[in-house]
Write an enzyme that holds these catalytic residues in place. Structure first.
Site, short mmCIF file in Angstrom:
data_model
loop_
_atom_site.label_atom_id
_atom_site.label_comp_id
_atom_site.label_asym_id
_atom_site.label_seq_id
_atom_site.Cartn_x
_atom_site.Cartn_y
_atom_site.Cartn_z
N LYS A 65 0.80 -1.11 -0.11
CA LYS A 65 0.01 0.05 -0.16
C LYS A 65 1.01 1.52 0.02
O LYS A 65 2.02 1.22 0.33
CB LYS A 65 -0.89 0.00 1.14
CG LYS A 65 -0.17 -0.23 2.68
CD LYS A 65 0.41 1.18 3.13
CE LYS A 65 1.03 0.64 4.67
NZ LYS A 65 1.80 1.96 4.96
N ALA B 136 10.46 -3.55 5.34
CA ALA B 136 10.57 -2.25 6.09
C ALA B 136 10.83 -1.11 5.35
O ALA B 136 11.48 -0.22 5.63
CB ALA B 136 11.95 -2.30 7.13
N ASP C 15 -1.94 -1.95 10.15
CA ASP C 15 -2.10 -2.14 8.51
C ASP C 15 -2.63 -3.17 8.07
O ASP C 15 -3.02 -3.35 6.76
CB ASP C 15 -0.82 -1.65 7.81
CG ASP C 15 -0.36 -0.40 8.11
OD1 ASP C 15 -1.09 0.54 8.49
OD2 ASP C 15 0.96 0.04 7.90
N PRO D 190 9.04 -4.00 -0.70
CA PRO D 190 10.08 -3.71 -0.19
C PRO D 190 10.10 -4.27 1.47
O PRO D 190 8.99 -3.74 2.02
CB PRO D 190 10.66 -2.44 -0.19
CG PRO D 190 9.71 -1.98 -1.51
CD PRO D 190 8.41 -2.83 -1.57
N GLY E 154 4.95 -6.50 5.51
CA GLY E 154 4.68 -7.44 6.57
C GLY E 154 3.13 -7.56 7.07
O GLY E 154 2.69 -8.73 7.37
N ALA F 166 0.89 -7.22 4.75
CA ALA F 166 0.26 -8.22 3.75
C ALA F 166 0.62 -9.49 3.99
O ALA F 166 -0.58 -10.31 3.65
CB ALA F 166 0.81 -7.52 2.25
#
Ligand code: C5P
Length: 312
Positions: A16, A106, A146, A104, A112, A114
């Site tokens: 995102k 971090a 998230d 990517p 993470g 996702a």
């Protein structure tokens, strides 16, 4: 050995961009109140869950992603997601999780998160838990701010910690050029840098940090599907602290904006930068220009769907 009747389940979940992110005060639980507009973009994590006795994980890169340092034990959010689901649904089976990362690490793009969303969906199917969408979203919120958005995808407004979602009307397709960084940034460190800055300047910040809100201009730009309008409305309170921790981001932003981007922004807590372009041709031109300046880029579009099962 338990019997494993169900074949493996494969899920794709998107990264995102926060096209707008306003950070309010830190709450008692250590999280900050925030208001954000999320857009899921066409860069996907792929996860396969296979029946197994225990919960195990392997991680590989899909494309040029540096996965060194990604833990495969209980520190990994995907493992925690599988354990939380098993515990909640009373499942005593395991799953082997195989993640292929394209987002990517971090990087401020929710990779993470996702993975955790993909795990919830894959294991829910594998174990036939039937916990339902609402409870799955509640589990997602317990795993990370998230994670619910990675399940729902599209374009959404997040409030609270960013985990309370309401869909935003969005038209059309936005074309982005991303510049991933060599090394990641720690999200808690970026929030801490913001807090330090606010503490140091609290005499000058008047009135005190206001309640965060996504502006009407952002919503209107998304609703109209107008990249020029959205470019004027992009905003991220985490950009300044990310720049303080990683000054080299400033040069990337300057180069992108001087090379034809409508606007550039740090994605979430960074250090990935996201450049909004007028259309697919402009995105290609920006990619060529940034490549010539020595930057590796990824072209993506948004919005895209949230975590979904992939049928071969
Ligand atoms: O929820 P998640 O694991 O993504 O958050 C990572 C860290 O980011 C938190 O531990 C916290 O330091 C910071 N954070 C915050 N306020 C939010 C979201 C995240 O302070 N709303």
């Amino acid at each position: 050995m338990a019997s494993h009747p169900t074949a493996s389940v494969r899920v794709r979940a998107p990264g995102k961009i926060n096209v707008f992110l306003e950070v309010g005060d830190v709450q008692d639980d250590g999280y900050h109140e925030l208001a954000t507009a999320f857009q899921a973009v066409s860069l996907y994590e792929e996860l396969t869950a296979t029946p197994a006795d225990d919960i195990t994980l392997e991680v590989a890169a899909r494309g040029p992603v540096d996965i060194e340092g990604v833990p495969t034990d209980d520190r990994n959010l995907a493992v925690r997601a599988a354990r939380l689901l098993a515990q909640t649904a009373g499942i005593d089976r395991g799953a082997h999780l195989s993640i292929r990362k394209a987002v990517p690490v971090a990087g401020g793009m929710g990779g993470g998160s996702a993975d955790a969303a993909a795990t919830l969906l894959a294991c829910d199917t594998l174990w036939a838990t039937a916990i339902g969408r609402e409870r799955m979203l509640a589990l997602a919120a317990r795993l990370g701010a998230d994670v619910p958005f990675a399940l729902t995808g599209g374009t959404a407004i997040g409030t609270g910690r960013g985990d309370q979602l309401s869909p935003a009307l969005a038209k059309g397709v936005f074309h982005w050029v991303l510049v991933p960084a060599e090394r990641g940034l720690s999200t808690p460190e970026v929030y801490a840098a913001l807090d330090e800055h606010r503490e140091r300047h609290k005499q000058d910040i008047f009135p005190a940090v206001r309640a965060p809100m996504v502006g009407a201009d952002v919503l209107q730009a998304l609703r109209a599907g107008d990249p020029h309008m959205l470019a004027e409305s992009l905003g991220n309170d985490l950009q300044a602290p990310a720049l303080r921790l990683r000054p080299s981001i400033a040069e990337v932003l300057e180069t992108g904006e001087a090379s034809g981007a409508l606007a550039g922004i740090v994605s979430g807590s960074g250090p990935t930068t996201a450049f909004l372009t007028a259309d697919a041709d402009a995105a290609l031109e920006l990619h060529v220009a940034l490549s010539a300046s020595g930057y590796r880029t990824l072209r993506v579009t948004g919005p895209v769907h949230g975590a979904r099962i992939v049928h071969d």
